[in-house]
Design an enzyme around this catalytic site. Sequence first.
Site, PDB file in Angstrom:
ATOM      1  N   LYS A 131      79.728  43.533 -14.163  1.00 47.15           N
ATOM      2  CA  LYS A 131      79.563  43.499 -12.729  1.00 47.15           C
ATOM      3  C   LYS A 131      78.433  43.237 -12.471  1.00 47.15           C
ATOM      4  CE  LYS A 131      83.738  45.542 -11.550  1.00 47.15           C
ATOM      5  NZ  LYS A 131      84.003  46.978 -11.928  1.00 47.15           N
ATOM      6  N   HIS A 134      74.267  45.735  -7.526  1.00 42.23           N
ATOM      7  CA  HIS A 134      74.190  45.507  -5.872  1.00 42.23           C
ATOM      8  C   HIS A 134      73.790  46.880  -5.586  1.00 42.23           C
ATOM      9  CE1 HIS A 134      78.009  48.184  -5.742  1.00 42.23           C
ATOM     10  NE2 HIS A 134      78.550  47.218  -6.525  1.00 42.23           N
ATOM     11  N   HIS A 137      74.470  50.526  -6.722  1.00 40.43           N
ATOM     12  CA  HIS A 137      73.852  51.161  -7.719  1.00 40.43           C
ATOM     13  C   HIS A 137      72.481  51.549  -7.497  1.00 40.43           C
ATOM     14  CE1 HIS A 137      76.865  47.979  -9.559  1.00 40.43           C
ATOM     15  NE2 HIS A 137      77.076  49.121 -10.051  1.00 40.43           N
TER      16      HIS A 137
END
Length: 569
Positions: A131, A134, A137
């Site tokens: 992942k 972005h 986070h």
Amino acid sequence: MDFKAEIASLAAKAALECFPGAAVDEASLSGMLETPPDPAMGDFALPCFKLSKVLRKAPPQISDALAEKISSPLLSKVESVKGYLNFFVSPDMFARTVVEAALDQKDRYGSSGEGAGKTVVIDYSSINIAKRFHIGHLSTTMIGNALYNMYKFLGYHVVGVNHLGDWGTQFGKMIAAYKRWGDEETVKKGGVDEMVKLYVRFNAEAKENPSLEDEGRAWFKKIEDGDEEALRIFSWFKEVTLKDAERVYDMLGVKFDSYAGESFYNDKMQPVVDELREKGLLVEDAGAQIVKLDDYGMPPAIILRSDGATLYMTRDLAAVRYRHETYDFSKCLYVVAYQQDLHFKQLFKVCELLGWDWARGCEHVNFGMVSYEGQALSTREGHIVYLDELLTQAVEKAREIIEEKSPALENKDLIARQIGIGAVVFFTLFNGRIKDIDFSWERALNFDGETGPYVMYTHARLCSVLRKAGECDAQPDYSTLSDPEAQAVLRLIDSFPQQVALAVSKSEPSVVTRFGCELAKAVNKFYYERRILDDDMGARAARLALTKAARQTIATALRLIGLAAPEKM
Ligand code: ARG
């Protein structure tokens, strides 16, 4: 000096003189002392109605009597007003004490040292493999990092853990997709994005062709069984993800002491399952093994699925026990969004039922959701902001401003990075953590008002004042710091150790972020109203000492929340 304790002691002595035999002592009085909202009512106030029961007197009688008796060089005035005893700390005593404490302790000023001999484990950022990093986070990463810095500052031994999400059937699907459509070159070049693409394609095609699901399952089984090829591909996926993430961690100045993630616990769950069974906590339910939690108003914690597979919960149980055995922590913090409130409640309850008393030191540090322009983040719909994109833009903006305002600055690239990233981090840590954040480019990249760049700029400005002033050997005349502007700065510096302690006890870095802002505002006001380079050398020395103490305190506050404090901007 602890003014509160000193005042409580003076008050206790006076009370015993006025009311012999009264049951009042320093500790109870210290607990009653308040800080009046308006400094015009003193620095501390004793609400004497709290004493009327023990002393059997009306509050104004008490405050009048005590006001008569108390005098000390520490106090410029003691006043009895309608049953309140208001204490005014002598401004020059206050100034001397605060400035000297800050300058003596240097960059340790603000630390109580409470953590000596204790260990804290902080689980933060904890990203999932394949992942991309972005804005969703940012909170866990930066709150965790700030707590890490603060605990360290207080003298704790701190272990930062990135509990990687590196286990699950999706990784079998990813390998199946890679084997069908992927190639090494593309993934090497495209990184995580390429892995995500493969996964998305897999899910789309599996709708048409359900046999793909079996293929995915078969690959996951291979990972589980330790098949050489499966493990090789999977650990390569991990490497690629971590390399991507580390670039962002480097920009943010974030580090971890351990990357032990979910898969690390593969061989550490069986003993936990056995212990649950031995202690009679495991119940079979439709083939699955669960711990019932109805008595605590929660759904059951699922430990093993009916096919024998372990779950997120099983891994967390093994992880907390491993952390206890390895680090012997006094606290273990989980910086994870509030969507997982139930998970952690269940986890801590199961620990309690197991009789793991040490797990009382566990705490879920939850935080609000991030949305983007009012909508939930969604990778699939492209409604997302990636972190490297955000940070890059922030740095570019900082760079432009530097070119415009201080083109001669040295180290422009470094300073632009520090300012740009500082803006984003400060924005992330400004509000109480439980508040949802609606991300907007405009606010994240704002450099004016209550922002990181503003506080950083104030720091650089103080550095410049101190540079220009050079050394001043005169004895500081602290009575020149009794004006309201200087006193406001002093009060803030004086409160810094409590602010840090509060931030830590509430796991709330925003306390320090806001403190930094308040101190910057107060200092700017002081600087605007008062001449620092006064012709009177005693005044000059005192104002420079205050400037130094303020500069140092701002730098420490910035450092604690994970920002740099450049000396020139
Ligand atoms: N990887 C998880 C997620 O993205 C967070 C892990 C938090 N830590 C833990 N020990 N459960 O939701």
